[in-house]
Structures are given as structure tokens and as C-alpha cells.
Design a protein around this motif. Structure first.
Motif, PDB file in Angstrom:
ATOM      1  N   TRP A 289      -1.232  73.563  50.029  1.00 29.71           N
ATOM      2  CA  TRP A 289      -0.191  72.879  49.745  1.00 29.71           C
ATOM      3  C   TRP A 289       0.777  73.610  48.517  1.00 29.71           C
ATOM      4  N   GLY A 290       0.557  74.940  48.594  1.00 30.81           N
ATOM      5  CA  GLY A 290       1.380  75.496  47.502  1.00 30.81           C
ATOM      6  C   GLY A 290       0.708  75.239  46.271  1.00 30.81           C
ATOM      7  N   GLY A 291      -0.190  75.682  45.918  1.00 32.40           N
ATOM      8  CA  GLY A 291      -0.773  75.447  44.596  1.00 32.40           C
ATOM      9  C   GLY A 291      -1.778  74.171  44.891  1.00 32.40           C
TER      10      GLY A 291
ATOM     11  N   PHE B  74       5.550  70.837  38.560  1.00 29.12           N
ATOM     12  CA  PHE B  74       5.940  69.565  39.456  1.00 29.12           C
ATOM     13  C   PHE B  74       6.972  68.527  38.498  1.00 29.12           C
TER      14      PHE B  74
ATOM     15  N   ARG C  91       8.120  70.161  43.677  1.00 29.14           N
ATOM     16  CA  ARG C  91       7.450  71.144  43.077  1.00 29.14           C
ATOM     17  C   ARG C  91       7.970  72.537  43.128  1.00 29.14           C
TER      18      ARG C  91
ATOM     19  N   GLU D  30       7.073  76.880  42.583  1.00 34.07           N
ATOM     20  CA  GLU D  30       6.077  77.776  42.380  1.00 34.07           C
ATOM     21  C   GLU D  30       6.839  78.941  41.473  1.00 34.07           C
TER      22      GLU D  30
ATOM     23  N   TYR E  17       2.613  76.650  38.532  1.00 29.55           N
ATOM     24  CA  TYR E  17       3.202  75.866  39.393  1.00 29.55           C
ATOM     25  C   TYR E  17       3.820  74.583  38.307  1.00 29.55           C
TER      26      TYR E  17
ATOM     27  N   LYS F 200      -5.163  76.744  49.287  1.00 30.63           N
ATOM     28  CA  LYS F 200      -3.911  76.394  48.619  1.00 30.63           C
ATOM     29  C   LYS F 200      -3.221  75.944  49.973  1.00 30.63           C
TER      30      LYS F 200
ATOM     31  N   ASP G 238      -1.860  78.819  37.736  1.00 30.37           N
ATOM     32  CA  ASP G 238      -2.644  79.068  38.867  1.00 30.37           C
ATOM     33  C   ASP G 238      -4.109  79.811  38.754  1.00 30.37           C
TER      34      ASP G 238
ATOM     35  N   GLN H 131       0.985  73.668  35.983  1.00 30.55           N
ATOM     36  CA  GLN H 131      -0.267  73.507  36.426  1.00 30.55           C
ATOM     37  C   GLN H 131      -0.489  75.204  36.539  1.00 30.55           C
TER      38      GLN H 131
END
Lengths: 115, 119
Positions: free
Chosen positions: B103-105, A35, A50, A52, A33, B101, A97, A95
Motif C-alpha cells: 500500500w505504499g508504505g 498520513f 497519504r 510518500e 510517509y 509494501k 520507512d 511513519q
């Protein structure tokens, strides 16, 4: 090890104009992720947007949007119609996963919006 | 939702004393909390990661006997700066991430920070 690079220590933009902040990262992870956080003078960290990594579509939040280029490992932030309240430090964060979910922060870009 | 508080917001202490900073998640259960240190005009430097009920994991170069971290419950973590000295003066920020998860991550939610000044 992952790294995050923000190559613009300081930037300025005229009110109502558009500005783009750059961020590149290096990782061997496939799922992660990204941000953007804003830190105004109060020093409270505020999430701006953010992304993904598994999503190809670029994230958008009102005046804020990103240009996510996974192959190039680039994650830039575009601020449209800049406002005086956008003046702040902006940090890009990575970050993975997996594991501890800790953030890897870039060094930050200080943005000043001029009236 | 997802509010994190820190107390105190600023503290001044004498050299040699210990100072405790509290970090609380107000409306969610924080399985993991992070402690950062930030020098003026610099980025956040991760000091340690703490999981509820277990020992904290410190980043390389951070003295674990100097910076004691306790994550005693799913809503509270504390950072104690022991035998503080002027070089420990800094801005300390905590963050927390919750279960699942949602909050999406595992997005981290940040406290407002604590400014520590050691005289």
C-alpha cells in the motif's frame, strides 16, 4: 526522535467552504510517509490521504488534498467543499520507512462543519 | 480489503478481573500489530508493537505485566488487561500492517476499537 505537531486544537468551517488543517513534523529520516486520518464520533480511524516523502507531487483524494513542504517539514490538509460528514477529529501521522513502522501521531484537530 | 476487526466492542468488568480483547485481520496476513490506548478527546497513545511469533515490544511507561499481548498467528493478536482497575478504563484500538509494501508504505489498518469500563 520524531515529533508531530498539530497547532489547531479546534476549527470550524461553513458547509461548502474550504478549510486547511496544519501539521508540522520533525525528523532526521530521509525516507518516510505521512498520513491524515479522520476519526468520526464512531471512533473508527479512517485513512484520508497519504504522502510518500520521496514524491514531490502533492497527494489528492477527491475533495482532500495536501500541501507537502519537505524542507519546511510541513504537511497540511485542505478540505474543499466541506460537508457535514467531515465533522470529526483529524490526526496527522508520521511513519519512518524503516524499523518498526510505528506511527507518531499529532494531538489532533477537532473539525466542525456548520450547516 | 484490509479489514481489521476487534472483539468485544465494549466490555464492562469488575475491578480485579482480567479482560481479553481480540484483534483480527480478516483478509490479509498481519506481520505486525499495534495496540493503542485513547483517552477522551486525546490522541492515540501507542502501547506496544507485536510481531507474529515473537514477544511484544512495549512503549516506555506501559506495564507489560498489566497489559499482556500475544500475537500467536498472522491474523490474530490479543491484549489481556490483567487485574483491571478503574484507571484502566479507556478505549483500546488495534491496528495491523501486512507483508510487503502493498500500500505504499506499511500503512496501518485500524480496528473499530474496544471500550473498556472497569467498575
Amino acid at each position: 526522535a520524531q515529533t508531530v505537531t498539530q497547532s489547531q486544537p479546534e476549527m470550524s468551517v461553513q458547509e461548502a467552504e474550504t478549510v486547511t488543517l496544519s501539521c508540522t513534523y520533525d525528523t532526521s529520516e530521509n525516507n518516510y510517509y505521512l498520513f491524515w486520518y479522520k476519526q468520526p464520533p464512531s471512533r473508527q480511524m479512517i485513512l484520508v490521504i497519504r504522502q510518500e516523502a520521496y514524491k514531490q507531487q502533492n497527494a489528492t483524494e477527491n475533495r482532500f488534498s495536501v500541501n507537502f513542504q519537505k524542507a519546511a517539514k510541513s504537511f497540511s490538509l485542505k478540505i474543499s467543499d466541506s460537508q457535514l460528514g467531515d465533522t470529526a477529529m483529524y490526526f496527522c501521522a508520521f511513519q519512518a520507512d524503516s524499523g518498526t513502522y510505528k506511527y507518531i501521531f499529532g494531538t489532533g484537530t477537532r473539525l466542525k462543519v456548520l450547516a | 480489503g484490509a479489514v481489521v476487526s476487534q472483539h468485544p466492542s465494549r466490555v464492562i468488568c469488575k475491578s480485579g478481573t482480567s479482560v481479553k480483547i481480540e484483534c483480527r485481520s480478516l483478509d490479509f496476513q498481519a506481520t505486525t500489530m499495534f495496540w493503542y490506548r485513547q483517552f477522551p478527546k486525546q490522541s492515540l497513545m501507542l502501547m506496544a508493537t507485536s510481531n507474529e511469533g515473537s514477544k511484544a515490544t512495549y512503549e516506555q511507561g506501559v506495564e507489560k505485566d498489566k497489559f499482556l499481548i500475544n500475537h500467536a498467528s498472522l491474523t490474530l493478536s490479543t491484549l489481556t488487561v490483567t487485574s483491571a482497575h478503574p484507571e484502566d478504563s479507556s478505549f483500546y484500538i488495534c491496528s495491523a500492517t501486512g507483508t510487503g509494501k502493498l500500500w505504499g508504505g506499511n500503512e496501518q489498518f485500524f480496528g473499530p476499537g474496544t471500550r473498556l469500563t472497569v467498575l
